[in-house]
Design an enzyme around this catalytic site. Structure first.
Site, PDB file in Angstrom:
ATOM      1  N   GLU A   1       0.835  -1.216   0.000  1.00 46.89           N
ATOM      2  CA  GLU A   1       0.000   0.000   0.000  1.00 46.89           C
ATOM      3  C   GLU A   1       0.868   1.264   0.000  1.00 46.89           C
ATOM      4  O   GLU A   1       0.513   2.264  -0.622  1.00 46.89           O
ATOM      5  CB  GLU A   1      -0.954  -0.027   1.200  1.00 46.89           C
ATOM      6  CG  GLU A   1      -2.061  -1.074   0.992  1.00 46.89           C
ATOM      7  CD  GLU A   1      -2.974  -1.219   2.189  1.00 46.89           C
ATOM      8  OE1 GLU A   1      -2.465  -1.620   3.255  1.00 46.89           O
ATOM      9  OE2 GLU A   1      -4.172  -0.930   2.073  1.00 46.89           O
TER      10      GLU A   1
ATOM     11  N   GLU B   1      -4.445  -9.756   3.260  1.00 46.55           N
ATOM     12  CA  GLU B   1      -5.314  -9.356   4.380  1.00 46.55           C
ATOM     13  C   GLU B   1      -6.510 -10.264   4.606  1.00 46.55           C
ATOM     14  O   GLU B   1      -6.862 -10.541   5.758  1.00 46.55           O
ATOM     15  CB  GLU B   1      -5.805  -7.917   4.195  1.00 46.55           C
ATOM     16  CG  GLU B   1      -4.772  -6.860   4.503  1.00 46.55           C
ATOM     17  CD  GLU B   1      -3.863  -6.513   3.333  1.00 46.55           C
ATOM     18  OE1 GLU B   1      -3.844  -7.281   2.343  1.00 46.55           O
ATOM     19  OE2 GLU B   1      -3.184  -5.483   3.398  1.00 46.55           O
TER      20      GLU B   1
END
Ligand SMILES: NC(=O)c1ccc[n+]([C@@H]2O[C@H](COP(=O)([O-])OP(=O)(O)OC[C@H]3O[C@@H](n4cnc5c(N)ncnc54)[C@H](O)[C@@H]3O)[C@@H](O)[C@H]2O)c1
Length: 707
Positions: free
Chosen positions: A107, A127
């Protein structure tokens, strides 16, 4: 304490290099975020900077978020500000990646304007396996950069992709061979020279062709299939969809709201618990850092069957030379063939090259002579489950092994005290209980006797790490942690098929609940004969129940050995592992049930799951109370790492607290009232905790069995 800052800004003429150094893996903890934030501010204020390179020193680019912060207050707002500031820089920003770039690490890279990577870099968003969604802009930036379809694929697969694939996807702009820092700086200089400017992912629009309803429908179907009983995959799809509909800032808000909702879910708490439980399992109270491991540079394995071969391969994979001994020359020859095929299939799947196969094969030295074990540091016995035979072998090992060698047994159920007792060095004897296939399954139960020395425990815990295993320490008792808990779980499954349940009904119910494979399918895979051998070796322990494990015995007597001969609880076509319902198996089970006068019964899916699971959880509480396991989370690790218990349910003890101990006790009582007390006696600790209104977690926090 090191005085080197975690983040520093270096200059190379008009370029500013933000260099992060936070060993071992540049986890994005509070210090790293603060350092990165300060560096971003510094370069933002410097108008001599014409381009920024972000790179990390050490093993990898930012490996991911700090799991330790998981249970604390939400950090999304802080991440958002940091990443927005990085993205808002007014000169081109290039992320130069290497190593394993996961989750938050990726990210950060997405908030840069361009991305380059070394060829060996792996990039991914795992995730959803933790029951959450990317929460630092990942669900909003990734679809803008590579399209919603590929973003969904990366997020839902949860698997990292290699740099070359990331390049194809547009996730990486260039793959840089040779020195990353100078290659990335040259790339940035070329960008500037070509007049390329900032390229903010947040300002892009998700390509329309990748946002059709069909794409989202397919993703939804996939999430349901890949992650049954879980929501994170579906939430991730919602968040990616938001990226196609909402302005960037609103999308980030939406993502934050959804990730915080995910963190409250049992699926996330369970998965995070499983993660930390594995770390905790390596900590052994009373084993001080001063206790040095003994060497484990050379391993011997006795018994070249299923397990012996797997253990030898596991050692060779870790670069440790192994002497593989068997009493039987043809068994040894077969073993070498098996190992060769194992490696050949790794070559065919592109996992290793031919040269690597050869060097691993060469590490394994077959032998028929015990004298060849004289120089081994650790010897693992893996012959058939027979006490007299194992004792005979340990006498031989005692005679040939060098002083200080660790003598381990891979027994599944036998009393290791008795095995150690035949040697003059009981303190060197320990259990190393691998799981089949031993070169694949991560769990290693390390079983200490009352006499095993601390140095031997340390050695085996360290060896486990070298072998990339997840070790859990247990004390000697029947079946240790895993197989002892398996006893009631399997007993009920077998009993239910005698009561008339189809094998598939049992397995499907367990699989729908979340077990990786139904237990009867597991028996077919492991070999019905293997199970029966264990039953026979432990017959003296059988309870006075004439139906006990009779399903296994009936199939075995009919010559049904499971997958190995194509017939067990199911039927198998040659070379296939697909379970096919088999009326013949059902008839054999019915006949046995009739002769034992087992009353037929209808089983709801719920009853199947409860009858298998409650005895398992109940036995876990006994194990805890007796101190066979050091802690509840160790029991959870055994079952999640070794028995296919769903990680998103945290493990059996975590699950017991999730459903509530009163519900478990009520369940035990319900089935005791139907089937009698023999198998349905609640564990004393269960009764006690329910009376006190406490959970397992509370009991442990207050000292558990150590009080
Ligand atoms: N198969 C499993 O899933 C599994 C899992 C965990 C632990 N275990 C345990 O591992 C052990 C081995 O199981 P397995 O399934 O590999 O058995 P196996 O029958 O496949 O192999 C046993 C091997 O031991 C050899 N052997 C017999 N007597 C010997 C002797 N005197 N000296 C040297 N070698 C001898 C045999 O020739 C054979 O090759 C057992 O204790 C079993 O309970 C098995």
């Amino acid at each position: 304490m090191s005085s080197v800052p975690v983040a520093r800004v270096e200059r190379e003429a008009e370029l500013a290099l933000i260099v992060i150094r936070s060993p071992p893996v540049n986890t994005i903890d509070a210090t790293v975020r603060a350092g990165l934030g300060a560096a971003v501010r510094q370069v933002a204020e410097d108008d001599t900077v014409r381009g920024v390179l972000l790179l990390c020193e050490g093993r990898t680019f930012f490996s991911g978020a700090d799991m330790g912060e998981f249970s604390g207050p939400p950090r999304e707002e802080e991440y958002r500000q940091l990443l927005n500031a990085l993205e808002a820089l007014s000169v081109p920003v290039v992320a130069a990646m290497h190593g394993t770039v996961l989750g938050g690490g990726l990210e950060i890279a997405l908030a840069c304007h361009y991305r380059v990577a070394e060829p060996a870099t792996r990039l991914g968003m795992p995730e959803v396996t933790l029951g959450i969604i990317p929460g630092a802009g990942g669900t909003q930036r990734l679809p803008r950069l590579i399209g919603a379809e590929q973003a969904l694929d990366l997020i839902l697969s949860a698997r990292p992709v290699a740099a070359a694939r990331a390049h194809e996807l547009g996730l990486v702009d260039a793959v840089i061979s040779g020195d990353l820092r100078s290659g990335a700086a040259a790339y940035l200089r070329d960008l500037i020279a070509a007049g390329k400017s900032v390229r903010r992912t947040g300002e892009m629009v998700v390509p329309a062709a990748t946002t059709t309803p069909e794409i989202f429908e397919r993703a939804t179907e996939r999430a349901r299939k890949l992650y049954p009983n879980r929501r994170a995959g579906l939430v991730a799809i919602d968040a990616v969809r938001a990226a196609t509909r909402l302005p960037f800032a609103a999308g980030l808000e939406y993502e934050t709201q959804r990730v915080n909702e995910c963190k409250q879910s049992t699926e996330s708490k369970g998965a995070v618990h499983a993660f930390f439980a594995e770390r905790e399992a390596r900590r052994i109270p009373g084993l001080s850092q001063d206790v040095q491991p003994r060497p484990y540079a050379a391993v011997g394995v006795v018994g070249a069957g299923t397990m012996g071969c797997g253990i030898a391969v596991c050692c060779a994979d870790a670069g440790i030379p192994v002497t593989l001994l068997d009493a039987n020359a043809s068994a040894l020859e077969r073993a070498v063939g098996t190992i060769d095929r194992t490696y050949q299939s790794m070559v065919e799947r592109g996992r290793i090259g031919l040269e690597e196969k050869e060097s691993r094969m060469q590490r394994i030295r077959p032998s028929l002579d015990y004298a060849d074990l004289a120089r081994a540091d650790v010897i693992v016995e893996a012959v058939v489950e027979d006490m007299a035979l194992k004792q005979e072998i340990f006498r031989k090992l005692d005679a040939v092994a060098q002083p200080g060698a660790v003598l381990a047994t891979n027994t599944s159920t036998l009393d290791i005290e008795q095995i150690a007792g035949v040697t003059a060095r009981a303190h060197d004897v320990i259990g190393m209980h691998f799981f089949s296939p031993a070169n694949v399954m991560p769990l290693l139960e390390v079983v200490r006797t009352t006499r095993t020395s601390m140095a031997v425990i340390r050695t085996v815990m360290d060896l486990a790490k070298a072998l990339r295993k997840t070790p859990v320490l247990a004390k000697v008792c029947y079946g240790f942690i895993g197989n002892r808990m398996m006893e009631g779980y399997a007993r009920e499954a077998e009993r239910m098929v005698l009561e008339g349940a189809a094998p598939r009904a049992i397995d499907s119910a367990l699989e729908a609940w979340g077990m990786a494979m139904g237990i009867l399918g597991v028996f077919d895979m492991a070999g019905i004969d293997v199970g029966v051998n264990v039953h026979v070796a432990n017959a003296q322990r059988f309870p006075p129940d004439p139906t006990y494990y009779q399903a296994d015995f009936a199939l075995h007597e009919a010559g049904r050995l499971g997958q190995k001969n194509g017939r067990g609880y199911y039927r198998y076509e040659p070379g296939s592992r697909t379970r096919i319902d088999d009326p013949q198996a059902v008839e054999i089970l019915r006949a046995r049930a009739r002769s034992l006068q087992v009353s037929p019964r209808m089983h709801s899916e719920r009853e199947i799951v409860e009858r298998c699971l409650y005895p398992l959880l109940n036995e876990g509480l006994r194990i805890l109370e007796e101190g066979v396991a050091l802690r509840a989370s160790d029991i959870d690790v055994v079952w999640t790492a070794g028995y296919g218990f769903p990680r998103y349910r945290g493990g059996p003890m975590f699950h017991a607290d999730t459903i509530g101990l009163p519900a478990l006790l009520d369940g035990m009582h319900k089935y005791r009232d139907i089937f009698g007390p023999m198998h349905w006696q609640p564990a004393p600790l269960l009764v006690q905790l329910v009376e006190q209104g406490r959970t397992i977690a509370q009991w442990e926090a207050e000292g558990g069995a150590r009080r």
